[in-house]
Each structure stands twice: as C-alpha cells, then as structure tokens.
Design a protein around this motif. Structure first.
Motif, PDB file in Angstrom:
ATOM      1  N   LYS A 113       9.559   8.503  38.982  1.00 44.25           N
ATOM      2  CA  LYS A 113      10.002   8.776  40.355  1.00 44.25           C
ATOM      3  C   LYS A 113       9.234   9.931  41.011  1.00 44.25           C
ATOM      4  CE  LYS A 113      13.989  11.567  38.917  1.00 44.25           C
ATOM      5  NZ  LYS A 113      15.454  11.613  38.993  1.00 44.25           N
ATOM      6  N   LYS A 114       8.331  10.595  40.255  1.00 46.98           N
ATOM      7  CA  LYS A 114       7.529  11.675  40.823  1.00 46.98           C
ATOM      8  C   LYS A 114       6.196  11.095  41.285  1.00 46.98           C
ATOM      9  CE  LYS A 114       9.738  14.958  37.812  1.00 46.98           C
ATOM     10  NZ  LYS A 114       9.750  15.510  36.488  1.00 46.98           N
ATOM     11  N   ASN A 115       5.765  11.489  42.471  1.00 48.67           N
ATOM     12  CA  ASN A 115       4.510  10.951  42.974  1.00 48.67           C
ATOM     13  C   ASN A 115       3.321  11.627  42.300  1.00 48.67           C
ATOM     14  OD1 ASN A 115       4.299  13.401  44.246  1.00 48.67           O
ATOM     15  ND2 ASN A 115       4.876  12.614  46.269  1.00 48.67           N
ATOM     16  N   THR A 116       2.142  11.083  42.492  1.00 53.99           N
ATOM     17  CA  THR A 116       0.941  11.538  41.804  1.00 53.99           C
ATOM     18  C   THR A 116       0.577  12.958  42.194  1.00 53.99           C
ATOM     19  OG1 THR A 116       0.180   9.256  41.878  1.00 53.99           O
ATOM     20  CG2 THR A 116      -1.443  10.914  41.303  1.00 53.99           C
ATOM     21  N   LYS A 117       0.755  13.282  43.463  1.00 54.86           N
ATOM     22  CA  LYS A 117       0.415  14.630  43.942  1.00 54.86           C
ATOM     23  C   LYS A 117       1.302  15.679  43.251  1.00 54.86           C
ATOM     24  CE  LYS A 117      -0.133  17.193  48.222  1.00 54.86           C
ATOM     25  NZ  LYS A 117       0.035  17.156  49.686  1.00 54.86           N
ATOM     26  N   ARG A 118       2.557  15.356  43.111  1.00 61.51           N
ATOM     27  CA  ARG A 118       3.495  16.300  42.459  1.00 61.51           C
ATOM     28  C   ARG A 118       3.161  16.449  40.980  1.00 61.51           C
ATOM     29  NH1 ARG A 118      10.001  15.236  42.315  1.00 61.51           N
ATOM     30  NH2 ARG A 118      10.604  17.109  41.192  1.00 61.51           N
ATOM     31  N   LYS A 119       2.862  15.342  40.296  1.00 62.18           N
ATOM     32  CA  LYS A 119       2.523  15.399  38.864  1.00 62.18           C
ATOM     33  C   LYS A 119       1.229  16.164  38.638  1.00 62.18           C
ATOM     34  CE  LYS A 119       3.185  10.900  38.335  1.00 62.18           C
ATOM     35  NZ  LYS A 119       3.240   9.554  37.711  1.00 62.18           N
ATOM     36  N   LEU A 120       0.274  16.044  39.549  1.00 62.15           N
ATOM     37  CA  LEU A 120      -0.975  16.776  39.437  1.00 62.15           C
ATOM     38  C   LEU A 120      -0.747  18.280  39.608  1.00 62.15           C
ATOM     39  CD1 LEU A 120      -3.990  16.247  39.023  1.00 62.15           C
ATOM     40  CD2 LEU A 120      -4.248  16.270  41.504  1.00 62.15           C
ATOM     41  N   ARG A 121       0.122  18.614  40.539  1.00 63.78           N
ATOM     42  CA  ARG A 121       0.456  20.030  40.758  1.00 63.78           C
ATOM     43  C   ARG A 121       1.189  20.618  39.567  1.00 63.78           C
ATOM     44  NH1 ARG A 121       5.124  22.068  42.697  1.00 63.78           N
ATOM     45  NH2 ARG A 121       5.785  20.031  43.462  1.00 63.78           N
ATOM     46  N   LEU A 122       2.062  19.844  38.934  1.00 64.71           N
ATOM     47  CA  LEU A 122       2.814  20.322  37.777  1.00 64.71           C
ATOM     48  C   LEU A 122       1.935  20.424  36.532  1.00 64.71           C
ATOM     49  CD1 LEU A 122       6.154  18.337  38.179  1.00 64.71           C
ATOM     50  CD2 LEU A 122       5.745  20.750  38.661  1.00 64.71           C
ATOM     51  N   SER A 123       0.791  19.760  36.504  1.00 65.13           N
ATOM     52  CA  SER A 123      -0.088  19.796  35.340  1.00 65.13           C
ATOM     53  C   SER A 123      -0.884  21.085  35.245  1.00 65.13           C
ATOM     54  CB  SER A 123      -1.065  18.612  35.391  1.00 65.13           C
ATOM     55  OG  SER A 123      -0.368  17.408  35.316  1.00 65.13           O
ATOM     56  N   LYS A 124      -1.065  21.767  36.358  1.00 65.89           N
ATOM     57  CA  LYS A 124      -1.921  22.953  36.378  1.00 65.89           C
ATOM     58  C   LYS A 124      -1.202  24.168  35.815  1.00 65.89           C
ATOM     59  CE  LYS A 124      -4.601  21.295  40.242  1.00 65.89           C
ATOM     60  NZ  LYS A 124      -4.982  21.494  41.628  1.00 65.89           N
ATOM     61  N   MET A 125      -1.991  25.089  35.290  1.00 66.16           N
ATOM     62  CA  MET A 125      -1.457  26.355  34.791  1.00 66.16           C
ATOM     63  C   MET A 125      -1.230  27.289  35.985  1.00 66.16           C
ATOM     64  SD  MET A 125      -1.446  25.977  31.427  1.00 66.16           S
ATOM     65  CE  MET A 125      -1.683  27.396  30.444  1.00 66.16           C
ATOM     66  N   ILE A 126      -0.224  28.139  35.838  1.00 62.60           N
ATOM     67  CA  ILE A 126       0.102  29.095  36.891  1.00 62.60           C
ATOM     68  C   ILE A 126       0.263  30.467  36.262  1.00 62.60           C
ATOM     69  CG2 ILE A 126       2.572  28.708  36.742  1.00 62.60           C
ATOM     70  CD1 ILE A 126       2.691  29.026  39.780  1.00 62.60           C
ATOM     71  N   GLY A 127      -0.075  31.498  36.990  1.00 68.97           N
ATOM     72  CA  GLY A 127       0.034  32.856  36.469  1.00 68.97           C
ATOM     73  C   GLY A 127       1.476  33.307  36.348  1.00 68.97           C
ATOM     74  N   VAL A 128       1.746  34.101  35.336  1.00 67.24           N
ATOM     75  CA  VAL A 128       3.086  34.655  35.120  1.00 67.24           C
ATOM     76  C   VAL A 128       3.298  35.770  36.143  1.00 67.24           C
ATOM     77  CG1 VAL A 128       4.536  35.907  33.469  1.00 67.24           C
ATOM     78  CG2 VAL A 128       3.090  34.050  32.694  1.00 67.24           C
ATOM     79  N   ASP A 129       4.504  35.850  36.675  1.00 67.02           N
ATOM     80  CA  ASP A 129       4.827  36.881  37.655  1.00 67.02           C
ATOM     81  C   ASP A 129       4.731  38.265  37.027  1.00 67.02           C
ATOM     82  OD1 ASP A 129       7.598  38.090  39.484  1.00 67.02           O
ATOM     83  OD2 ASP A 129       5.697  37.420  40.367  1.00 67.02           O
ATOM     84  N   LYS A 130       4.335  39.247  37.793  1.00 66.17           N
ATOM     85  CA  LYS A 130       4.158  40.615  37.273  1.00 66.17           C
ATOM     86  C   LYS A 130       5.465  41.195  36.736  1.00 66.17           C
ATOM     87  CE  LYS A 130      -0.154  41.196  38.224  1.00 66.17           C
ATOM     88  NZ  LYS A 130      -1.151  41.376  37.217  1.00 66.17           N
ATOM     89  N   SER A 131       6.586  40.761  37.302  1.00 66.51           N
ATOM     90  CA  SER A 131       7.866  41.291  36.827  1.00 66.51           C
ATOM     91  C   SER A 131       8.209  40.790  35.417  1.00 66.51           C
ATOM     92  CB  SER A 131       8.991  40.929  37.801  1.00 66.51           C
ATOM     93  OG  SER A 131       9.121  39.524  37.874  1.00 66.51           O
ATOM     94  N   ASP A 132       7.578  39.703  34.986  1.00 66.46           N
ATOM     95  CA  ASP A 132       7.832  39.156  33.650  1.00 66.46           C
ATOM     96  C   ASP A 132       6.819  39.616  32.612  1.00 66.46           C
ATOM     97  OD1 ASP A 132      10.083  37.739  34.445  1.00 66.46           O
ATOM     98  OD2 ASP A 132       8.875  36.035  35.107  1.00 66.46           O
ATOM     99  N   TYR A 133       5.832  40.406  33.004  1.00 71.57           N
ATOM    100  CA  TYR A 133       4.805  40.844  32.061  1.00 71.57           C
ATOM    101  C   TYR A 133       5.395  41.628  30.891  1.00 71.57           C
ATOM    102  CZ  TYR A 133       0.211  39.542  33.876  1.00 71.57           C
ATOM    103  OH  TYR A 133      -0.923  38.861  34.204  1.00 71.57           O
ATOM    104  N   ASP A 134       6.361  42.486  31.137  1.00 76.01           N
ATOM    105  CA  ASP A 134       6.947  43.294  30.055  1.00 76.01           C
ATOM    106  C   ASP A 134       7.641  42.414  29.024  1.00 76.01           C
ATOM    107  OD1 ASP A 134       6.043  45.679  31.115  1.00 76.01           O
ATOM    108  OD2 ASP A 134       7.880  46.033  32.274  1.00 76.01           O
ATOM    109  N   ASN A 135       8.303  41.355  29.494  1.00 70.75           N
ATOM    110  CA  ASN A 135       8.976  40.452  28.556  1.00 70.75           C
ATOM    111  C   ASN A 135       7.972  39.686  27.703  1.00 70.75           C
ATOM    112  OD1 ASN A 135      11.478  41.187  29.532  1.00 70.75           O
ATOM    113  ND2 ASN A 135      11.513  39.549  31.059  1.00 70.75           N
ATOM    114  N   VAL A 136       6.886  39.220  28.322  1.00 73.83           N
ATOM    115  CA  VAL A 136       5.891  38.440  27.582  1.00 73.83           C
ATOM    116  C   VAL A 136       5.139  39.330  26.613  1.00 73.83           C
ATOM    117  CG1 VAL A 136       3.806  37.046  27.821  1.00 73.83           C
ATOM    118  CG2 VAL A 136       5.682  36.748  29.423  1.00 73.83           C
ATOM    119  N   ILE A 137       4.763  40.521  27.040  1.00 68.65           N
ATOM    120  CA  ILE A 137       4.029  41.440  26.169  1.00 68.65           C
ATOM    121  C   ILE A 137       4.917  41.927  25.021  1.00 68.65           C
ATOM    122  CG2 ILE A 137       2.898  43.696  26.090  1.00 68.65           C
ATOM    123  CD1 ILE A 137       1.826  43.047  28.892  1.00 68.65           C
ATOM    124  N   GLY A 138       6.223  42.055  25.257  1.00 65.47           N
ATOM    125  CA  GLY A 138       7.144  42.410  24.172  1.00 65.47           C
ATOM    126  C   GLY A 138       7.221  41.328  23.113  1.00 65.47           C
TER     127      GLY A 138
END
Length: 150
Positions: A113-138
């Motif tokens: 039910k998801k169109n091709t444009k949406r699936k293509l957008r969901l396939s890409k990597m995205i940067g982690v928000d700066k507010s979550d950096y402390d959690n990821v680095i921990g």
C-alpha cells in the motif's frame, strides 16, 4: 596396666595395621586379647591402641596455608573496558565526516500500500538528531564520532 578386650567372633580387617600385627587365632570360643599401650596415660590425641593419631610430617598442613589464599595484586592501567551495545552497533553507522546515521522506520512490512516514492525515501539513511548523540555515544563508546560535524 594391660587392658583386655573380649570378642565373640573376630575377623581382622586388612586396613587396620594394629589388628593385623596381633597374633590371633579364630575359634568358635570367645577370644581374649590384651593390648599394652606405650604410655599408661591416654589423652584425647591418642587412640586406644596407644599409637598417636597424628599425620606424618609430609602430610601435615600449616594453618596459614590452609586458611588464607595467597594475595595477588591486580592493577588496571587505564580503567575498565566499556561494553558496546550490540543491538545499537547494528543500527547506527558513521559517515566519512563523522556523522551518525540510521535507517528510517516503516520499510519492513505492508509495502503493497506504500507508493514507490515513499519506499524510496524510507530506504535512504538519515542523520541522527543532535539531541540523541549522547544516547548513541553512550551505547557505542568506541564509535569515532565528530561532534562538531553538522
């Protein structure tokens, strides 16, 4: 003074050296033995036979060696190692500039039910928000991250 023992039937076990050394004869009639101890005064450390109940010198244990284990000094030069959270290590990557990236949610199931444009957008990597950096680095202490990269 000699002590006498009365046995009705007697079979000397082979494990006791004193009974095997005494000359006895087996007969249906009662046997009377007389054992002379080496010392007339028997203490709690001696058996009835007069032989001491001590171990040979090769088997004696020193009290200090049997009670306390040897002390070993352990030193850590840099402190303890931190553990990597393995589930987080599978979900996050670092780019060449040192940014932390992740996958987008929503690309696992119900893709018809998801169109091709949406699936293509969901396939890409995205940067982690700066507010979550402390959690990821921990969770990933050995990740080489550039905190100043935007």
């Amino acid at each position: 003074m000699a002590s006498s023992l009365l046995f009705t039937s007697f079979s000397p076990p082979s494990s006791l050296p004193i009974l095997s050394s005494i000359k006895t004869h087996l007969s249906p009639s009662p046997i009377s033995l007389s054992i002379k101890p080496t010392n007339s005064n028997l203490s709690s450390s001696r058996s009835l036979s007069g032989f001491p109940l001590t171990l040979p010198k090769s088997l004696t244990l020193t009290p200090s060696a049997s009670r306390t284990p040897p002390k070993i000094a352990v030193f850590a030069a840099k402190g303890y190692k931190m553990k990597t959270h393995k589930a987080s290590a599978k979900r996050f990557r670092v780019t060449g500039k040192g940014k932390i990236v992740r996958r987008r949610a929503g690309k696992q199931h119900l893709l018809a039910k998801k169109n091709t444009k949406r699936k293509l957008r969901l396939s890409k990597m995205i940067g982690v928000d700066k507010s979550d950096y402390d959690n990821v680095i921990g969770a990933l202490p050995y990740l080489k991250v550039n905190r100043k990269a935007t």
